[in-house]
Design an enzyme around this catalytic site. Structure first.
Site: not given
Ligand SMILES: Nc1nc2c(ncn2[C@@H]2O[C@H](COP(=O)(O)OP(=O)(O)OP(=O)(O)O)[C@@H](O)[C@H]2O)c(=O)[nH]1
Ligand SMILES: Nc1nc2c(ncn2[C@@H]2O[C@H](COP(=O)(O)OP(=O)(O)OP(=O)(O)O)[C@@H](O)[C@H]2O)c(=O)[nH]1
Ligand SMILES: [Mg+2]
Ligand SMILES: [Mg+2]
Lengths: 254, 179
Positions: B72
């Protein structure tokens, strides 16, 4: 007088230090990364993981790279860009053409199923104006495999022989096709480097050397143009991102 | 899809010692989901990361520490707390988020200029390939200007944290790059 001598000295010195840039392209699994490692003198018998991007290696004297001899022997370094060959990454190749002096196109000569694809891919690459006239070395790799096409057959199958489709694309450039085995343990001479590969590289460096007076200024100005374009894009992007952020901050305040 | 541990077991050139991998990218890119999937754990209950997650894996004489930092905007200034002694960088992209391609390219560009990350090999995950509008790796590479990088090795891998496709391919390369 001293200034003149100094300039002369500088001119000779800069003529002595050369840096060639070459790009290794070809279909995935052709053996580009293995070729690059081989030329660096690294045993690559264990197989390489596929490339999905960009590797760069620098070859110098210790790798048997030299240009000219005697009093005017030059120090030469060669930078090799080894790019991914998979279908969904090939699109980046063109972004490197402006800054290279020569091209190595690697073919898996034993993969007859994909030789047409390899031919089409080569034809496509040679259409790029940034590659016009630049020396081209085709490596018909994997000669250790029994089904491998020999140099002449590979040249024919790739459409490079005279009278065939691509003969025109070759234009006036220096061109050579060489059969080789990039895998160390399988190459001749009991696990030593394949001498054909080193000779092929020498040929390419020689070809670049003979075209140098034309290639060097052309690449230099193309690189400057590319850098200017990139810098402009970057500045525009920075401005756009800054504006985006401002707008978002303003919205959050409201 | 084999997990991180089996990847370590399969390494052709067994690594020694300890290595640190840093995972960065915009919020919602899928960083935590990727790491969770690679650890073969449940991915259904993931929430945005406020600070960081860290996973540690050992095999033979090799220990791999993977740091996943929240993306974020408010947290991004703290990324640089984690740069020290990083051996490899993973940068995760939501390949469907065309609107934020500029922003993520910009953040990546800033990262690559950091002295502490100089020369560190870079793996880009073009994530969320299971979705219809995902850009291809070559498209992402162009939009992020990866083609301008000359001072380090980089790879871009199409993957989906949801299905697990592509995750180990990229990581295998990255681990093999660690000196
Ligand atoms: N369809 C799909 N959704 C995904 C994929 N990878 C992650 N998501 C979705 O994207 C959203 C964010 O995923 P996170 O892993 O929390 O993302 P992050 O990069 O860790 O985000 P921050 O912790 O806020 O920095 C979630 O709703 C996941 O389910 C993917 O390969 N395909
Ligand atoms: N038998 C044989 N196998 C080879 C030779 N050269 C390379 N290989 C094998 O072919 C496979 C692909 O080699 P790479 O060097 O990874 O091919 P590449 O062209 O870099 O492929 P991408 O990175 O996917 O574009 C590997 O398993 C190599 O070990 C050779 O001369 N003979
Ligand atoms: Mg390769
Ligand atoms: Mg997270």
């Amino acid at each position: 007088m001293f200034g003149l001598l100094h300039n002369l000295f500088k001119a000779i010195k800069s003529r002595r230090e050369r840096r060639y840039t070459v790009v290794l392209i070809g279909l995935d699994n052709a053996g580009k990364t293995t070729v690059a490692r081989h030329l660096r003198g690294e045993a690559a018998s264990a197989g390489a993981t596929p490339t999905f991007g960009f590797n760069s290696d620098v070859l110098g004297k210790e790798h048997g790279v030299s240009a000219g001899g005697g009093v005017f022997s030059r120090s030469l370094t060669v930078e090799m860009f080894d790019l991914g060959g998979g279908k969904n990454i090939r699109g980046i190749w063109g972004r490197y053409y402006a800054e290279v002096h020569g091209v190595v196109y690697v073919v898996d000569a034993a993969d007859t199923d994909r030789i047409e694809e390899a031919a089409a891919c080569l034809a496509d690459s040679l259409k790029d104006p940034h590659l016009d006239g630049k020396p081209l070395l085709v490596l018909a790799n994997k000669q250790d495999l029994p089904s491998a096409m020999a140099e002449a057959d590979a040249a024919q199958a790739l459409g490079l022989a005279s009278g065939s489709t691509m003969a025109g694309e070759l234009g006036e450039r220096a061109f050579n096709i060489v059969g080789c085995t990039a895998l160390y343990e399988l190459s001749e001479e009991g696990g030593r480097a394949d001498p054909r590969l080193r000779r092929a590289l020498r040929w390419l460096l020689g070809a670049i050397g003979s075209d140098w007076t034309q290639l060097a200024p052309r690449v230099k100005s193309d690189v400057v143009a590319q850098k200017e374009k990139d810098a402009k894009e970057l500045a525009e992007r920075k401005a756009r991102v800054a504006k985006m952020r401002e707008e978002r901050a303003r919205r959050q305040e409201e | 899809m084999p997990g991180l541990l089996s990847l370590l077991r399969r390494l052709r050139k067994p690594q020694q010692g300890e290595a640190r991998i840093l995972v960065l990218g915009l919020d919602n890119a899928g960083k935590t989901t990727i790491l969770t999937k690679l650890s073969e754990e449940d991915i259904t209950t993931i929430t945005p990361t406020q600070g960081f997650n860290v996973k540690s894996l050992s095999h033979a004489n090799f220990k791999l520490n993977v740091w996943d930092i929240g993306g974020q905007k408010a947290i991004r200034p703290y990324w640089n707390n984690y740069f020290e002694s990083t051996d490899a960088l993973v940068y995760v992209i939501d390949s469907t988020d065309q609107k934020r391609m500029e922003e993520t390219g910009f953040e990546l560009g800033e990262l690559l200029e950091k002295e502490k990350l100089a020369g560190v090999p870079l793996l880009i995950y073009a994530n969320k390939q299971d979705l219809l509008h995902a850009l291809t790796p070559a498209e992402v590479a162009q939009m992020l200007n990866l083609v301008q990088i000359r001072d380090r090795q980089w790879q871009i891998v199409a993957c989906s944290a949801r299905t697990g496709d592509g995750l180990t391919e990229g990581l295998e390369w990255l681990v093999s790059m660690i000196k």
